[in-house]
Design an enzyme around this catalytic site. Structure first.
Site, short mmCIF file in Angstrom:
data_model
loop_
_atom_site.label_atom_id
_atom_site.label_comp_id
_atom_site.label_asym_id
_atom_site.label_seq_id
_atom_site.Cartn_x
_atom_site.Cartn_y
_atom_site.Cartn_z
N SER A 1 -69.19 -2.37 -58.84
CA SER A 1 -70.59 -1.35 -59.23
C SER A 1 -69.89 -0.38 -59.31
CB SER A 1 -71.87 -1.94 -58.67
OG SER A 1 -72.61 -1.50 -59.05
N TYR B 1 -76.96 -2.54 -51.23
CA TYR B 1 -75.82 -3.08 -52.22
C TYR B 1 -74.85 -2.38 -53.04
CZ TYR B 1 -74.61 -3.84 -57.41
OH TYR B 1 -74.43 -4.57 -58.28
#
Length: 327
Positions: A130, A157
């Site tokens: 990501s 995350y």
């Protein structure tokens, strides 16, 4: 006959699109997903329903953190190529549900790698990272580059995604099978995720509800249309690094757009103006993202084609059809 390609997260936004593209070019695909309730499971089931009648697609409802089941699946089907996209997504969700990220992102990634490293003749693991790993990096005149430090995550995350990259590096050092991590930059389009801003804004605008604009509207994102993302994922899959190598590549649009500009473009696409309520930055959010995709372009010829206005128009058309909203 070549072995099937394993796609984890096949009921998810990107996994669903990647699996369909692979099938369209004649591959056999085994899709894996637990179909949890992080967002509406009915949307995930509807994505899976689009594979009905395709004999070259098989689906297994498996938790990727179940190492024994994943190992058996890879072994029994003689899998040698994996596109690992299953993960617990979202930045804000991690504040109330941190252990979901431990299981799906950390234990799940380890489970997939363990299955791959025991597979005879294994060729390539492509996995989802990501843009969040860059942290709250100031946006200058150039895009974020893969060799920049990624040591200051502002969300759990992001930390788990960076951890997955380091775990992959360790497994390549230990076991040599090729791996590619893809740092995704704000993917959008038809069949997208309801927790993403453009999707939730559409829902609220069409219902006549106000939208909450975080960061006082001063954030920017490198919005990347789903078809362009699929081009990059499959391009990376088809061009594995040498045995013993692990690489991390950005995959984005390279044209960051301000949040207020995105909202204005969305308003035009759906034909309604939004009532906006300005809010401060949320914990875990970053100010901007901006992908330098020169490495992926050099490897695969990757070049995004769909600009934001066109992409949001396609999303709006899909949304109206899927949710049966009158024009």
């Amino acid at each position: 006959m070549p072995a099937p390609i394993l796609v984890t997260g096949a009921a998810g936004f990107i996994g669903h699109a990647v699996a369909h593209r692979l099938l369209a070019r004649g591959e056999r695909v085994i899709g894996v997903d637990i179909v949890n309730d992080y967002y509406d499971p009915a949307l995930k089931e509807a994505r899976l329903a689009t594979f009905a009648g395709i004999n070259s697609f098989a689906f297994e409802r498996i938790d990727i953190a179940d190492a024994a089941k994943m190992a058996a699946l890879v072994r029994d089907h003689k899998i040698v190529r994996v596109v690992h996209l299953a993960a617990q997504a979202g930045v804000r969700y991690s504040i109330e549900n941190p252990f979901a990220y431990e299981r799906s992102n950390l234990a799940g990634h380890l489970s997939v790698m363990e299955a791959c490293r025991h597979a005879e003749g294994f060729e390539h693991l492509v996995y989802a990272s990501s843009s969040s790993v860059y942290g709250d990096k100031p946006m200058g005149g150039e895009g974020f580059k893969e060799d920049e430090p990624a040591n200051d995550p502002v969300s759990l995350y992001a930390a788990t995604k960076r951890a997955c990259e380091l775990m992959s590096q360790s497994y390549v050092n230990l076991y040599s099978f090729p791996q590619t991590g893809l740092r995704f930059f704000t993917v959008y389009g038809p069949w997208g995720r309801p927790d993403m801003a453009y999707f939730s804004f559409t829902q609220k605008i069409l219902k006549g509800e106000a939208i909450e604009v975080y960061g006082e509207g001063k954030m920017a994102r490198d919005f990347t249309y789903i078809d362009d993302i699929v081009d990059g994922v499959i391009g990376a899959l088809d061009n594995p690094p040498a045995r013993g190598d692990h690489r991390v590549l950005n995959i984005g649009d390279s044209h960051p757009v301000g949040l207020m500009e995105m909202i204005e473009t969305l308003e035009k696409a759906i034909g309604h103006e939004a009532v906006k309520v300005m809010r401060p930055m949320q914990p875990g959010d970053v100010t901007a993202t901006y992908a330098d995709v020169s490495k992926l372009h050099a490897l695969t010829g990757y070049k995004p084609k769909v600009m934001l206005a066109e992409g949001l128009e396609k999303f709006a058309a899909w949304y109206r059809e899927y949710y049966r909203v009158a024009p």
